[in-house]
Motif scaffolding. Structure first.
Motif, short mmCIF file in Angstrom:
data_model
loop_
_atom_site.label_atom_id
_atom_site.label_comp_id
_atom_site.label_asym_id
_atom_site.label_seq_id
_atom_site.Cartn_x
_atom_site.Cartn_y
_atom_site.Cartn_z
N UNK A 91 0.84 -1.25 0.16
CA UNK A 91 0.03 0.05 0.06
C UNK A 91 0.90 1.35 -0.01
N UNK A 92 1.91 1.42 0.76
CA UNK A 92 2.91 2.58 0.70
C UNK A 92 3.27 2.48 -0.64
N UNK A 106 -7.18 9.25 -0.44
CA UNK A 106 -6.52 7.66 -0.57
C UNK A 106 -7.12 6.79 0.61
N UNK A 107 -7.75 6.03 0.42
CA UNK A 107 -8.41 5.09 1.23
C UNK A 107 -7.76 3.69 1.29
N UNK A 108 -7.27 3.02 2.52
CA UNK A 108 -6.92 2.03 2.75
C UNK A 108 -7.62 1.33 3.73
N UNK A 109 -7.56 -0.12 3.57
CA UNK A 109 -8.34 -1.25 4.51
C UNK A 109 -7.04 -1.47 5.49
N UNK A 128 2.33 -5.54 10.83
CA UNK A 128 2.18 -4.89 9.31
C UNK A 128 1.04 -4.03 9.64
N UNK A 129 -0.11 -4.40 10.11
CA UNK A 129 -1.14 -3.23 10.17
C UNK A 129 -1.02 -1.91 10.81
N UNK A 130 -0.02 -2.03 11.94
CA UNK A 130 0.36 -0.90 12.70
C UNK A 130 0.99 -0.24 11.70
N UNK A 131 1.89 -0.90 10.88
CA UNK A 131 2.78 -0.17 9.94
C UNK A 131 2.07 0.50 9.18
N UNK A 132 1.19 -0.18 8.45
CA UNK A 132 0.21 0.56 7.45
C UNK A 132 -0.46 1.80 8.40
N UNK A 133 -1.16 1.64 9.29
CA UNK A 133 -1.72 2.97 10.14
C UNK A 133 -0.71 4.07 10.20
N UNK A 134 0.57 3.68 10.69
CA UNK A 134 1.33 4.80 10.67
C UNK A 134 1.65 5.31 9.16
N UNK A 149 -4.37 18.97 -0.37
CA UNK A 149 -5.93 18.97 -0.48
C UNK A 149 -6.15 17.38 -0.66
N UNK A 150 -5.32 16.41 -0.27
CA UNK A 150 -5.53 15.10 -0.20
C UNK A 150 -5.91 14.48 1.14
N UNK A 151 -6.95 13.79 1.25
CA UNK A 151 -7.40 13.29 2.53
C UNK A 151 -6.70 11.83 2.54
N UNK A 152 -5.91 11.27 3.60
CA UNK A 152 -5.55 9.89 3.49
C UNK A 152 -6.29 9.03 4.93
N UNK A 153 -6.88 8.07 4.63
CA UNK A 153 -7.39 7.45 5.99
C UNK A 153 -7.25 6.02 5.67
N UNK A 154 -7.49 5.33 6.90
CA UNK A 154 -7.47 3.88 6.92
C UNK A 154 -8.82 3.45 7.54
#
Length: 138
Positions: A28-29, A56-59, A80-86, A99-104
């Motif tokens: 994802x990164x 940009x939306x990530x599960x 790995x999910x903690x790394x994704x969240x960070x 102007x870009x929103x990123x969220x998990x």
């Protein structure tokens, strides 16, 4: 053993940890790295000051939360999910200026090969199929 989480330090295998990080965090990164210019371009033409111009939306998964980890285990998957969240948090700070929103998002418990391997744990939660989980986020 693949991506099935290990609940004991004795069972942690470096190859499985590397695979979990590659799939859940690094992949994802790298996608975000290459899509960021497109998201920034889309956001630059957006005129609503109250809303982001692109997203940009990530599960992710609740088990990636450090503060919500009361049961331990699942070393490679949780890590790995903690790394994704960070990664998502870091990108949200950087890309917000453009102007870009990123969220998990945490989709809840979804019927997958991973969750089927943990039938006892699944019994505690409402399990939804993949299509239902995706539809719930639209």
């Amino acid at each position: 053993s693949g991506l099935i989480p290990k609940n004991s330090l004795r069972k942690v295998e470096p190859e499985a940890v590397a695979q979990s990080f590659a799939v859940n965090a690094l992949g994802p990164l790298m996608m975000l790295k290459h899509f960021a210019p497109l998201l920034q371009r889309a956001a630059s033409s957006h005129r609503d000051a109250l809303a982001p111009g692109a997203a940009a939306v990530f599960y992710s998964a609740r088990v990636g939360s450090i503060t919500d980890n009361a049961s331990g285990g699942w070393y490679s998957y949780r890590g790995s999910k903690a790394a994704l969240n960070q990664f998502v948090r870091c990108a949200s700070v950087e890309l917000k200026r453009h102007g870009v929103c990123c969220l998990a998002l945490h989709p809840g418990t979804v019927d997958t090969d991973l969750t089927r391997a943990f039938s006892r744990a699944r019994a505690k939660y409402s399990v939804q199929d993949v299509e239902e989980a995706a539809q719930n986020h639209l």
